[in-house]
Write an enzyme that holds these catalytic residues in place. Structure first.
Site, mmCIF file in Angstrom:
data_model
loop_
_atom_site.group_PDB
_atom_site.id
_atom_site.type_symbol
_atom_site.label_atom_id
_atom_site.label_comp_id
_atom_site.label_asym_id
_atom_site.label_seq_id
_atom_site.Cartn_x
_atom_site.Cartn_y
_atom_site.Cartn_z
ATOM 1 N N THR A 1 0.534 -1.147 0.245
ATOM 2 C CA THR A 1 0.096 -0.037 -0.397
ATOM 3 C C THR A 1 1.041 1.515 -0.213
ATOM 4 O O THR A 1 1.742 1.291 0.576
ATOM 5 C CB THR A 1 -1.238 -0.241 1.260
ATOM 6 N N GLU B 1 -3.944 -1.199 -8.969
ATOM 7 C CA GLU B 1 -4.461 0.321 -8.763
ATOM 8 C C GLU B 1 -3.238 1.656 -8.330
ATOM 9 O O GLU B 1 -2.526 1.202 -7.450
ATOM 10 C CB GLU B 1 -4.981 0.161 -7.525
ATOM 11 N N PRO C 1 3.324 -2.054 4.255
ATOM 12 C CA PRO C 1 2.663 -0.735 4.493
ATOM 13 C C PRO C 1 3.605 0.791 3.873
ATOM 14 O O PRO C 1 5.255 -0.124 4.035
ATOM 15 C CB PRO C 1 2.063 -0.066 6.056
ATOM 16 N N ASN D 1 -0.717 7.601 0.929
ATOM 17 C CA ASN D 1 -1.685 9.230 0.297
ATOM 18 C C ASN D 1 -2.968 8.559 1.335
ATOM 19 O O ASN D 1 -3.409 9.308 1.484
ATOM 20 C CB ASN D 1 -1.599 9.395 -1.089
ATOM 21 N N CYS E 1 -4.559 9.946 -6.538
ATOM 22 C CA CYS E 1 -4.795 9.165 -7.671
ATOM 23 C C CYS E 1 -5.810 9.507 -8.580
ATOM 24 O O CYS E 1 -5.096 9.103 -10.170
ATOM 25 C CB CYS E 1 -5.129 7.344 -7.791
#
Ligand code: NAD
Length: 495
Positions: free
Chosen positions: A160, A258, A187, A163, A292
């Site tokens: 991950t 993503e 993380p 943001n 994003c």
């Protein structure tokens, strides 16, 4: 409560979570600094490949038992974790703001509206996740029954970004564990303290050891998860370049990627200009542009260009930039030096290419002023690449086809927005935009937690949220029964 050590300077020290134990990694530790004040907030243990091995082994060992826990018991645990998250929302929001610099209002939104609710939504969605019964067509009998169901994919590697450090992690982890997968999570190194607080919730809610594991460190820890033979799925959110690297080294693992965006907002001549300006403020300056789905380009029709720019400048001058912990602040600092460098480089390239650059305020370390650029052209880096900073690059166009060509003219395809009052233009242009989501009369920075989220082209692979997330974290299982010929007189059978 979970183990945390007070480091000598009074700062916090956090460990990795492997098989239900808080442990030190094999690579020493790293510091976490506030992007606003530069203060050291704490230290976090740094893991290596051997720690990743242990975490994956724990997740693998725990998975079959976890998948066979009755669904209602898994759902109860999700609700217990949801309650704990609600209790801790404010404390976690404060930590997000301290370590990665988004404003406290943005952090509260991340926790209350998004992160915390993933526990409840995953629990609800998993209860309504359905299979199918298919008609039998291979032979002319009434003997076959075809069932399509889903089984948990196994061990999910979750990687991950900083943001939305808790929200984005909570999506993958909540949906994975709700459906019966186990997790090894890496993380972001820029937000490990708030991330550890999310891991605390799973431990304190009573999830069994090995179901959620967290290994901390920089990119190489993520790479070790991606390359690990015993990981089944990679759920990655981050930069497109990192995503491409992951796709090259993941082998045959299932991928949910993503990635970055370069979202256009198109302002047609008949648009409600005030609404388009508000959407651009949210699109360009929310989270200092580090989103994003940010509006990375504003395409404005010649007929309304000058008036739009005037209103956008007026509105931008009212933004309060400063201490992210202050409730009154609209925009905080950039998260890190790499992001600042990219923003500066993109603006320099645009200025050198002939764009007019209006900085509204002055730069101060990682605090970067909201910046409006006009006379931006398609060949400039700022128009082609993701900037991830508080910039509003404005490009002119003269007809809808030109706007669509420009909007589609980059490798990205996450969110696009369109402002018009013509139903026909809205419909036709939305169909032609090559983006995962098209928003009509709404900012690019808008998403619904029950809608499919993800990008076309280099903005991603697959869709997350709701049942799309469950699809990404499960394997299809097709079960075919031959139940023999019907030699009973009562008839019946499948359609
Ligand atoms: P990043 O790609 O630098 O890092 C993301 C994570 O990947 C971090 O945990 C990092 O340590 C890890 N990582 C780095 N190199 C790796 C490697 N080789 N193998 C495995 N893991 C590795 O991204 P970032 O700077 O943290 O986040 C910003 C980016 O994320 C932006 O491009 C933004 O658009 C994107 N993003 C996308 C979405 C989305 O849903 N599409 C959401 C948020 C952020």
């Amino acid at each position: 409560m979970t183990v945390t050590d007070e480091a000598p300077a009074g700062t916090i020290h956090r460990r990795a979570l492997i098989n239900g134990e808080w442990v030190e990694g094999s690579q020493g530790s790293f510091e976490v600094k506030s992007p606003f004040s530069g203060d050291v907030l704490g230290t976090v243990t740094a893991c290596g490949p051997d720690d990743v091995d242990r975490a994956v082994a724990a997740a693998r060992a725990a998975q079959p038992g976890w998948a066979s826990v009755p669904l209602l018991d898994r759902v109860d645990l999700m609700y217990r974790a949801y309650a704990l998250c609600k209790e801790r929302n404010e404390e976690i929001a404060q930590t997000i703001t301290r370590e990665m610099g988004k404003t406290i209002r943005e952090s509260r939104e991340e926790m209350v509206q998004y992160a915390c609710e993933h526990f409840r939504r995953a629990a609800e969605d998993v209860l309504r996740y359905r299979g199918q019964v298919l008609p039998s067509t291979e032979e002319r009998t009434n003997n076959k029954r075809l069932l399509v169901t889903r089984r948990p994919a196994g061990v999910v590697g979750v990687i991950t970004p900083w943001n939305f450090p808790v929200d984005i992690a909570a999506i993958s982890i909540c949906y994975a564990v709700a459906i019966g997968d186990t997790v090894v999570w890496k993380p972001s190194e820029y937000a490990p303290l708030s991330s550890a607080m999310l891991a605390d919730i799973f431990v304190d809610a009573g999830f069994p050891p090995g179901v959620v594991n967290m290994v901390t460190g920089a990119g190489e820890v993520g790479a070790a998860i991606v390359e690990h033979d015993d990981v089944d799925v990679i759920a990655f959110t981050g930069n497109t370049a990192t995503g491409e690297r992951i796709a090259r080294s993941a082998g045959l693992k299932r991928l949910l990627l993503e990635l970055g965006g370069n979202g256009p907002i198109i302002v047609m001549p008949d648009a409600d200009l005030d609404k388009a300006v508000e959407a651009s403020i949210l699109g360009c300056f929310y989270l200092a542009g580090q989103c994003c789905t940010a509006a990375e380009r504003i395409l404005v029709h010649d007929a309304v260009h000058d008036e739009f720019v005037r209103r956008l400048e007026d509105r931008t001058r009212r933004l309060r930039v400063g201490d992210p912990a202050d409730d009154a602040t609209d925009m905080g600092p950039l998260c890190n030096a790499g992001t600042l460098r990219k923003v500066r480089d993109h603006i320099k390239d645009a200025r050198d290419g002939g764009a007019t650059v209006t900085e509204i305020g002055v730069a101060d370390n990682l605090l970067y002023p909201p910046t409006i650029l006009t006379e931006v052209t398609e060949d400039m880096v700022i128009a082609r690449d993701e900037t991830f900073g508080p910039v509003a690059p404005i490009i002119r166009f003269s007809d809808p086809s030109e706007a669509i060509r420009i909007a589609n003219g980059t490798p990205f395809g996450l969110n696009a927005a369109l402002f018009t009052n013509s139903l026909s233009d809205a419909w036709r242009m939305a169909e032609r935009l090559e983006h995962g989501t098209v928003l009509v009369n709404e900012s690019t920075n808008y998403w619904d937690q029950l809608g499919p989220f993800g990008g076309a082209k280099k903005s991603g692979v697959g869709r997350e949220l709701s049942t799309w997330m469950l699809d990404a974290l499960t394997e299809i299982k097709h079960i075919v029964f031959d139940i023999g010929t019907d030699d009973h007189s009562h008839g019946g059978g499948a359609a």
